[in-house]
Scaffold this motif. Structure first.
Motif, PDB file in Angstrom:
ATOM      1  N   UNK A   1       6.054  12.499  10.309  1.00  0.00           N
ATOM      2  CA  UNK A   1       7.338  12.404   9.619  1.00  0.00           C
ATOM      3  C   UNK A   1       8.240  11.405  10.331  1.00  0.00           C
ATOM      4  N   UNK A   2       8.216  11.402  11.667  1.00  0.00           N
ATOM      5  CA  UNK A   2       9.073  10.483  12.415  1.00  0.00           C
ATOM      6  C   UNK A   2       8.670   9.037  12.155  1.00  0.00           C
ATOM      7  N   UNK A   3       7.379   8.754  12.153  1.00  0.00           N
ATOM      8  CA  UNK A   3       6.922   7.395  11.880  1.00  0.00           C
ATOM      9  C   UNK A   3       7.289   6.965  10.460  1.00  0.00           C
ATOM     10  N   UNK A   4       7.151   7.892   9.542  1.00  0.00           N
ATOM     11  CA  UNK A   4       7.494   7.562   8.152  1.00  0.00           C
ATOM     12  C   UNK A   4       8.984   7.283   8.020  1.00  0.00           C
ATOM     13  N   UNK A   5       9.794   8.141   8.611  1.00  0.00           N
ATOM     14  CA  UNK A   5      11.244   8.034   8.368  1.00  0.00           C
ATOM     15  C   UNK A   5      11.859   6.870   9.131  1.00  0.00           C
ATOM     16  N   UNK A   6      11.506   6.747  10.402  1.00  0.00           N
ATOM     17  CA  UNK A   6      12.169   5.738  11.228  1.00  0.00           C
ATOM     18  C   UNK A   6      11.479   4.371  11.195  1.00  0.00           C
ATOM     19  N   UNK A   7      10.201   4.339  10.859  1.00  0.00           N
ATOM     20  CA  UNK A   7       9.484   3.068  10.895  1.00  0.00           C
ATOM     21  C   UNK A   7       8.781   2.746   9.581  1.00  0.00           C
ATOM     22  N   UNK A   8       8.939   3.600   8.597  1.00  0.00           N
ATOM     23  CA  UNK A   8       8.298   3.416   7.288  1.00  0.00           C
ATOM     24  C   UNK A   8       6.812   3.162   7.445  1.00  0.00           C
ATOM     25  N   UNK A   9       6.209   3.881   8.371  1.00  0.00           N
ATOM     26  CA  UNK A   9       4.766   3.778   8.553  1.00  0.00           C
ATOM     27  C   UNK A   9       4.111   4.976   7.886  1.00  0.00           C
ATOM     28  N   UNK A  10       3.319   4.684   6.867  1.00  0.00           N
ATOM     29  CA  UNK A  10       2.627   5.735   6.133  1.00  0.00           C
ATOM     30  C   UNK A  10       1.157   5.359   5.984  1.00  0.00           C
ATOM     31  N   UNK A  11       0.354   6.345   5.761  1.00  0.00           N
ATOM     32  CA  UNK A  11      -1.069   6.088   5.595  1.00  0.00           C
ATOM     33  C   UNK A  11      -1.382   5.561   4.196  1.00  0.00           C
ATOM     34  N   UNK A  12      -0.616   6.022   3.231  1.00  0.00           N
ATOM     35  CA  UNK A  12      -0.869   5.628   1.848  1.00  0.00           C
ATOM     36  C   UNK A  12       0.454   5.437   1.111  1.00  0.00           C
ATOM     37  N   UNK A  13       0.451   4.462   0.216  1.00  0.00           N
ATOM     38  CA  UNK A  13       1.635   4.156  -0.587  1.00  0.00           C
ATOM     39  C   UNK A  13       1.256   4.126  -2.069  1.00  0.00           C
ATOM     40  N   UNK A  14       2.199   4.518  -2.905  1.00  0.00           N
ATOM     41  CA  UNK A  14       2.024   4.371  -4.336  1.00  0.00           C
ATOM     42  C   UNK A  14       2.402   2.967  -4.775  1.00  0.00           C
ATOM     43  N   UNK A  15       2.234   2.705  -6.063  1.00  0.00           N
ATOM     44  CA  UNK A  15       2.488   1.360  -6.582  1.00  0.00           C
ATOM     45  C   UNK A  15       3.951   1.155  -6.976  1.00  0.00           C
ATOM     46  N   UNK A  16       4.701   2.234  -7.045  1.00  0.00           N
ATOM     47  CA  UNK A  16       6.116   2.134  -7.355  1.00  0.00           C
ATOM     48  C   UNK A  16       6.433   2.448  -8.808  1.00  0.00           C
ATOM     49  N   UNK A  17       7.627   2.970  -9.008  1.00  0.00           N
ATOM     50  CA  UNK A  17       8.143   3.227 -10.352  1.00  0.00           C
ATOM     51  C   UNK A  17       9.616   2.817 -10.378  1.00  0.00           C
ATOM     52  N   UNK A  18      10.002   2.106 -11.420  1.00  0.00           N
ATOM     53  CA  UNK A  18      11.349   1.542 -11.479  1.00  0.00           C
ATOM     54  C   UNK A  18      12.349   2.569 -11.995  1.00  0.00           C
ATOM     55  N   UNK A  19      13.464   2.649 -11.307  1.00  0.00           N
ATOM     56  CA  UNK A  19      14.600   3.467 -11.743  1.00  0.00           C
ATOM     57  C   UNK A  19      15.791   2.546 -11.920  1.00  0.00           C
ATOM     58  N   UNK A  20      16.373   2.574 -13.101  1.00  0.00           N
ATOM     59  CA  UNK A  20      17.528   1.738 -13.405  1.00  0.00           C
ATOM     60  C   UNK A  20      18.656   2.621 -13.900  1.00  0.00           C
ATOM     61  N   UNK A  21      19.805   2.533 -13.238  1.00  0.00           N
ATOM     62  CA  UNK A  21      20.973   3.333 -13.594  1.00  0.00           C
ATOM     63  C   UNK A  21      22.092   2.392 -14.018  1.00  0.00           C
ATOM     64  N   UNK A  22      22.609   2.586 -15.205  1.00  0.00           N
ATOM     65  CA  UNK A  22      23.667   1.689 -15.702  1.00  0.00           C
ATOM     66  C   UNK A  22      24.941   2.452 -16.026  1.00  0.00           C
TER      67      UNK A  22
END
Length: 121
Positions: free
Chosen positions: A100-121
């Motif tokens: 959790x510390x590596x993920x939160x402070x260094x954005x180091x993760x073992x796996x990442x998703x492809x992303x999903x767009x959120x748009x707020x207007x």
């Protein structure tokens, strides 16, 4: 291992969205899960993370509005986003990692998703 996000879209300010991230290819409840986002023209930032015990950490900008949760049985994590603001507009990525510390402070993760767009207007 594959992470697939869903639930993004366009919404008016004050509205809500629920992001989901389904993981396949592993079955390990000890992993930490998290959500990150990259606003247009800005660097990626942490939004929320949750460890295997259910301990959560949130960015100050989303505290009280966003809730991270996970379903270990289905290897799925969620991000409930309420009271959305235009500044929440970003590409949202889910991630899974062993620290959790590596993920939160260094954005180091073992796996990442492809992303999903959120748009707020």
């Amino acid at each position: 291992v594959q992470l697939v996000e869903s639930g993004g879209g366009s919404v008016r300010a004050g509205g809500s969205l629920r992001l989901s991230c389904a993981a396949s290819g592993y079955q390990d409840s000890s992993y930490c899960m998290g959500w990150f986002r990259q606003p247009p023209g800005k660097e990626r930032e942490g939004v929320a993370v949750i460890n295997s015990d259910g301990v959560t950490t949130y960015a100050d900008s989303v505290k009280g509005r966003f809730t991270i949760s996970k379903d270990n049985a289905n290897n799925t994590q969620y991000l409930q986003m309420n009271s959305l603001k235009p500044e929440d507009t970003a590409m949202y990525y889910c991630a899974v990692g062993s620290s959790l510390l590596q993920m939160w402070f260094h954005q180091k993760a073992d796996y990442w998703g492809q992303g999903t767009q959120v748009t707020v207007s």
